[in-house]
Design a protein around this motif. Structure first.
Motif, PDB file in Angstrom:
ATOM      1  N   ASN A  59       0.826  -1.108  -0.058  1.00 24.42           N
ATOM      2  CA  ASN A  59       0.183   0.093   0.051  1.00 24.42           C
ATOM      3  C   ASN A  59       0.813   1.182   0.098  1.00 24.42           C
ATOM      4  O   ASN A  59       1.280   1.585   1.085  1.00 24.42           O
ATOM      5  N   GLU A  60       1.210   1.798  -1.238  1.00 22.02           N
ATOM      6  CA  GLU A  60       1.943   2.736  -1.480  1.00 22.02           C
ATOM      7  C   GLU A  60       1.327   4.058  -1.853  1.00 22.02           C
ATOM      8  O   GLU A  60       1.139   4.148  -3.005  1.00 22.02           O
ATOM      9  N   PRO A  61       0.908   4.916  -1.020  1.00 15.65           N
ATOM     10  CA  PRO A  61      -0.078   5.855  -1.469  1.00 15.65           C
ATOM     11  C   PRO A  61       0.672   7.052  -2.465  1.00 15.65           C
ATOM     12  O   PRO A  61      -0.078   7.507  -3.280  1.00 15.65           O
ATOM     13  N   TYR A  62       1.613   6.955  -2.248  1.00  9.73           N
ATOM     14  CA  TYR A  62       2.809   8.156  -3.271  1.00  9.73           C
ATOM     15  C   TYR A  62       3.720   7.191  -4.183  1.00  9.73           C
ATOM     16  O   TYR A  62       4.577   7.817  -4.862  1.00  9.73           O
ATOM     17  N   GLY A  63       3.268   6.023  -4.364  1.00  5.92           N
ATOM     18  CA  GLY A  63       3.899   5.139  -5.354  1.00  5.92           C
ATOM     19  C   GLY A  63       3.383   4.327  -6.394  1.00  5.92           C
ATOM     20  O   GLY A  63       2.218   4.984  -7.065  1.00  5.92           O
TER      21      GLY A  63
END
Length: 140
Positions: A59-63
């Motif tokens: 869960n990578e909100p900026y990736g």
């Protein structure tokens, strides 16, 4: 090793995962914007000798967002000696495990993550390791 007890190929594993995904309700995949990827990697676990990371939920909100990564090489190392039907069962279980992490993440709970951590703590306890055989590790 009989042909039935050979590791399924990467292509066979991908085809089987596609079939399993088609059997699941589409709602399970809501928010999984990065989808799922099967990579050929063997990933030793940092949590102990003989452990391999079979899959991870990210869960990578900026990736890349939310996605599932399954490590075929690790899976083949741990389950490849088993009959094909057992490998398929294990692969189905692995995908469902990582999807559970995804669904729990959407709901804001960490129950499976805690269970995985408890497994790793138990494994690391002195005397807990009976044989140095490969063991599956399912990370978050």
């Amino acid at each position: 090793m009989s042909d039935e007890n050979r590791p399924m190929s990467l292509d066979e594993a991908q085809d089987f995962l596609d079939t399993v995904a088609d059997e699941l309700p589409p709602a399970f995949f809501n928010g999984l914007n990065g989808g799922g990827v099967l990579v050929p990697d063997v990933v030793p676990s940092p949590h102990g000798p003989g452990l391999y990371t079979l899959g991870t939920y990210h869960n990578e909100p900026y990736g890349l967002g939310r996605y599932i990564r399954l490590n075929y090489g690790s899976f083949a190392r741990v389950h490849g000696h088993r009959p094909l039907a057992r490998q398929q069962d294990a692969l189905r279980t692995l995908l469902r495990h990582e999807l559970t992490h995804h669904i729990e993440s959407l709901a804001g709970v960490r129950d499976l993550e805690v269970k995985d951590e408890q497994f790793l703590e138990e494994y690391a306890r002195p005397g807990a390791q009976k044989k140095p055989k490969p063991k599956a590790q399912k990370d978050e």
